[in-house]
Design a protein around this motif. Sequence first.
Motif, PDB file in Angstrom:
ATOM      1  N   SER A 116     -10.403  24.329  83.061  1.00 27.45           N
ATOM      2  CA  SER A 116     -10.236  25.705  82.598  1.00 27.45           C
ATOM      3  C   SER A 116      -8.807  26.198  82.751  1.00 27.45           C
ATOM      4  O   SER A 116      -8.032  25.667  83.542  1.00 27.45           O
ATOM      5  N   HIS A 117      -8.511  27.244  82.005  1.00 26.10           N
ATOM      6  CA  HIS A 117      -7.315  28.051  82.197  1.00 26.10           C
ATOM      7  C   HIS A 117      -7.724  29.131  83.189  1.00 26.10           C
ATOM      8  O   HIS A 117      -8.711  29.832  82.967  1.00 26.10           O
ATOM      9  N   ILE A 118      -6.968  29.288  84.272  1.00 26.75           N
ATOM     10  CA  ILE A 118      -7.320  30.254  85.309  1.00 26.75           C
ATOM     11  C   ILE A 118      -6.284  31.373  85.328  1.00 26.75           C
ATOM     12  O   ILE A 118      -5.091  31.118  85.453  1.00 26.75           O
ATOM     13  N   LEU A 119      -6.743  32.588  85.203  1.00 26.35           N
ATOM     14  CA  LEU A 119      -5.895  33.759  85.347  1.00 26.35           C
ATOM     15  C   LEU A 119      -6.168  34.315  86.738  1.00 26.35           C
ATOM     16  O   LEU A 119      -7.299  34.700  87.053  1.00 26.35           O
ATOM     17  N   HIS A 120      -5.139  34.321  87.584  1.00 29.93           N
ATOM     18  CA  HIS A 120      -5.285  34.760  88.976  1.00 29.93           C
ATOM     19  C   HIS A 120      -4.667  36.141  89.128  1.00 29.93           C
ATOM     20  O   HIS A 120      -3.486  36.330  88.873  1.00 29.93           O
ATOM     21  N   LEU A 121      -5.467  37.115  89.552  1.00 29.71           N
ATOM     22  CA  LEU A 121      -5.013  38.484  89.775  1.00 29.71           C
ATOM     23  C   LEU A 121      -4.906  38.693  91.281  1.00 29.71           C
ATOM     24  O   LEU A 121      -5.923  38.785  91.969  1.00 29.71           O
ATOM     25  N   ALA A 122      -3.676  38.719  91.783  1.00 27.04           N
ATOM     26  CA  ALA A 122      -3.453  38.827  93.215  1.00 27.04           C
ATOM     27  C   ALA A 122      -3.508  40.284  93.669  1.00 27.04           C
ATOM     28  O   ALA A 122      -2.979  41.167  92.998  1.00 27.04           O
ATOM     29  N   TRP A 123      -4.142  40.516  94.802  1.00 32.48           N
ATOM     30  CA  TRP A 123      -4.182  41.839  95.429  1.00 32.48           C
ATOM     31  C   TRP A 123      -2.786  42.169  95.928  1.00 32.48           C
ATOM     32  O   TRP A 123      -1.974  41.273  96.140  1.00 32.48           O
ATOM     33  N   ASP A 124      -2.482  43.419  96.171  1.00 36.33           N
ATOM     34  CA  ASP A 124      -1.126  43.785  96.572  1.00 36.33           C
ATOM     35  C   ASP A 124      -0.886  43.665  98.079  1.00 36.33           C
ATOM     36  O   ASP A 124       0.135  44.113  98.587  1.00 36.33           O
ATOM     37  N   ASN A 125      -1.820  43.064  98.797  1.00 37.88           N
ATOM     38  CA  ASN A 125      -1.614  42.766 100.212  1.00 37.88           C
ATOM     39  C   ASN A 125      -2.452  41.537 100.561  1.00 37.88           C
ATOM     40  O   ASN A 125      -3.137  40.991  99.693  1.00 37.88           O
ATOM     41  N   THR A 126      -2.411  41.101 101.785  1.00 33.20           N
ATOM     42  CA  THR A 126      -3.126  39.882 102.167  1.00 33.20           C
ATOM     43  C   THR A 126      -4.517  40.176 102.723  1.00 33.20           C
ATOM     44  O   THR A 126      -5.047  39.417 103.521  1.00 33.20           O
ATOM     45  N   ALA A 136      -7.202  24.394  85.959  1.00 32.42           N
ATOM     46  CA  ALA A 136      -8.179  23.672  86.770  1.00 32.42           C
ATOM     47  C   ALA A 136      -8.544  22.408  86.006  1.00 32.42           C
ATOM     48  O   ALA A 136      -9.085  22.476  84.902  1.00 32.42           O
ATOM     49  N   THR A 137      -8.213  21.254  86.579  1.00 33.87           N
ATOM     50  CA  THR A 137      -8.457  19.972  85.927  1.00 33.87           C
ATOM     51  C   THR A 137      -9.141  19.029  86.907  1.00 33.87           C
ATOM     52  O   THR A 137      -9.583  19.444  87.975  1.00 33.87           O
ATOM     53  N   SER A 138      -9.169  17.756  86.560  1.00 34.74           N
ATOM     54  CA  SER A 138      -9.798  16.766  87.440  1.00 34.74           C
ATOM     55  C   SER A 138      -9.087  16.682  88.785  1.00 34.74           C
ATOM     56  O   SER A 138      -9.680  16.245  89.774  1.00 34.74           O
ATOM     57  N   SER A 139      -7.838  17.110  88.873  1.00 38.20           N
ATOM     58  CA  SER A 139      -7.124  17.084  90.147  1.00 38.20           C
ATOM     59  C   SER A 139      -7.494  18.267  91.048  1.00 38.20           C
ATOM     60  O   SER A 139      -7.133  18.295  92.210  1.00 38.20           O
ATOM     61  N   THR A 140      -8.237  19.235  90.512  1.00 32.18           N
ATOM     62  CA  THR A 140      -8.658  20.391  91.302  1.00 32.18           C
ATOM     63  C   THR A 140      -9.918  20.019  92.069  1.00 32.18           C
ATOM     64  O   THR A 140     -10.953  19.735  91.477  1.00 32.18           O
ATOM     65  N   THR A 141      -9.812  20.028  93.396  1.00 30.42           N
ATOM     66  CA  THR A 141     -10.939  19.613  94.235  1.00 30.42           C
ATOM     67  C   THR A 141     -11.580  20.769  94.989  1.00 30.42           C
ATOM     68  O   THR A 141     -12.648  20.605  95.565  1.00 30.42           O
ATOM     69  N   GLU A 142     -10.968  21.943  94.980  1.00 30.12           N
ATOM     70  CA  GLU A 142     -11.513  23.075  95.725  1.00 30.12           C
ATOM     71  C   GLU A 142     -11.461  24.337  94.867  1.00 30.12           C
ATOM     72  O   GLU A 142     -10.426  24.690  94.319  1.00 30.12           O
TER      73      GLU A 142
END
Length: 169
Positions: A89-99, A76-82
């Motif tokens: 920051s360093h972002i660790l994304h934990l995805a759920w196993d379905n939508t 997440a840097t200055s180019s991150t708008t949402e």
Amino acid sequence: MRWSSDTSRVYTILDTSSTYISNGKGVINGTTITQVDNATNSTNSTNARKLVNWYSARPTSLNAQFGDGSLRIFYATSSTTEGKPAEDSHILHLAWDNTGGYDAQLAVHARSGKVSTRAQNGGTWQPWKTLAFTTDIPSSLKNPYSFNVFGVVYDGSAAKTVTTSTFVS
């Protein structure tokens, strides 16, 4: 890059434009693992990739949802708008196993080292919450509603000793 069950060695990929094959143990093409344990299209290979998959980018939105049970890293840097936390920051994304919309993210702030977290609830991202370390807890806390104890005004901003007299009648 080649690897085996020997975990005493550290390997570094210097050339990300080539494919590295390791006698059926795995294949890395650039920065993507495309084969694990000689199973290019099997469930085992897919699941193994989920554990080591990374998305090395600086997206404009962190409000992603993958639905594949993967573990990903964003920046997440200055180019991150949402969906950006308070700092780059360093972002660790934990995805759920379905939508279903229950992914979670952990942010480690690049400058301060603070840690924030947020999660989806049915597809809606909740606000970032910053975790407190013991060093963040103040030793005193000013009370906006001060009070008077035996003629001494006390607002909680510092420790005070109040001496009282005993009256004997």
